[in-house]
Motif scaffolding. Sequence first.
Motif, short mmCIF file in Angstrom:
data_model
loop_
_atom_site.label_atom_id
_atom_site.label_comp_id
_atom_site.label_asym_id
_atom_site.label_seq_id
_atom_site.Cartn_x
_atom_site.Cartn_y
_atom_site.Cartn_z
N SER A 136 18.52 5.66 -23.12
CA SER A 136 19.94 5.91 -22.98
C SER A 136 20.71 5.01 -23.93
O SER A 136 20.28 3.91 -24.25
CB SER A 136 20.40 5.63 -21.54
N CYS A 137 21.86 5.50 -24.37
CA CYS A 137 22.72 4.74 -25.28
C CYS A 137 24.16 5.01 -24.91
O CYS A 137 24.57 6.18 -24.81
CB CYS A 137 22.44 5.13 -26.72
N THR A 138 24.92 3.96 -24.73
CA THR A 138 26.33 4.09 -24.42
C THR A 138 27.15 3.34 -25.45
O THR A 138 26.83 2.20 -25.78
CB THR A 138 26.65 3.55 -23.02
N TYR A 155 21.26 10.46 -25.18
CA TYR A 155 19.99 10.22 -24.51
C TYR A 155 18.84 10.77 -25.36
O TYR A 155 19.01 11.71 -26.12
CB TYR A 155 19.98 10.90 -23.14
N GLU A 182 21.63 0.16 -26.01
CA GLU A 182 20.51 1.01 -25.61
C GLU A 182 19.85 0.46 -24.35
O GLU A 182 19.92 -0.74 -24.08
CB GLU A 182 19.42 1.07 -26.69
N CYS A 196 19.82 2.97 -31.40
CA CYS A 196 20.85 3.99 -31.28
C CYS A 196 21.89 3.75 -32.37
O CYS A 196 22.20 2.59 -32.69
CB CYS A 196 21.51 3.90 -29.91
N ALA A 218 27.98 8.89 -24.47
CA ALA A 218 26.58 8.49 -24.36
C ALA A 218 25.66 9.52 -25.02
O ALA A 218 26.00 10.70 -25.14
CB ALA A 218 26.19 8.32 -22.90
N ARG A 270 12.69 7.89 -21.07
CA ARG A 270 14.02 8.37 -21.41
C ARG A 270 14.88 7.20 -21.84
O ARG A 270 15.09 6.26 -21.06
CB ARG A 270 14.67 9.09 -20.21
N ARG A 312 23.63 14.65 -25.25
CA ARG A 312 24.78 13.74 -25.22
C ARG A 312 25.70 14.13 -24.07
O ARG A 312 25.73 15.26 -23.62
CB ARG A 312 25.53 13.74 -26.55
#
Length: 125
Positions: free
Chosen positions: A21-23, A77, A6, A93, A75, A19, A69
Amino acid sequence: QVQVVESGGGLVQPGGSLRLSCTASGRTFSTNAMGWFRQAPGKEREFVAAITWTGYYGDSVKGRFTISRDNAKNAVYLQMNSLKPEDTAVYYCAARGRYYSSSYYYKNVDEFDYWGQGTQVTVSI
């Protein structure tokens, strides 16, 4: 090995936006559930939002948060608007690796298999 990372947390004033984010790496999640949970000090981990073919939300964030996504990037979001002090928590996440049903809304911690380390969100003056 699957990794979930995250980013995007921080300090914001009430009414502000962030915002997250997660990958994910190590496998592809396609349209399987990916989502966000949060945990405040002394409280249980709480469902915030998740997305399969559509997004769905916990009651406390409906109308303020939006999940999206990007399958090409593996990813997900979380756009958080109109933030309140009670949104302060560590945000995690999560991704589901098992079989999924497109008609079921996964909201429980034990329904997700992979977790990130968390990112702190603090809403304060």
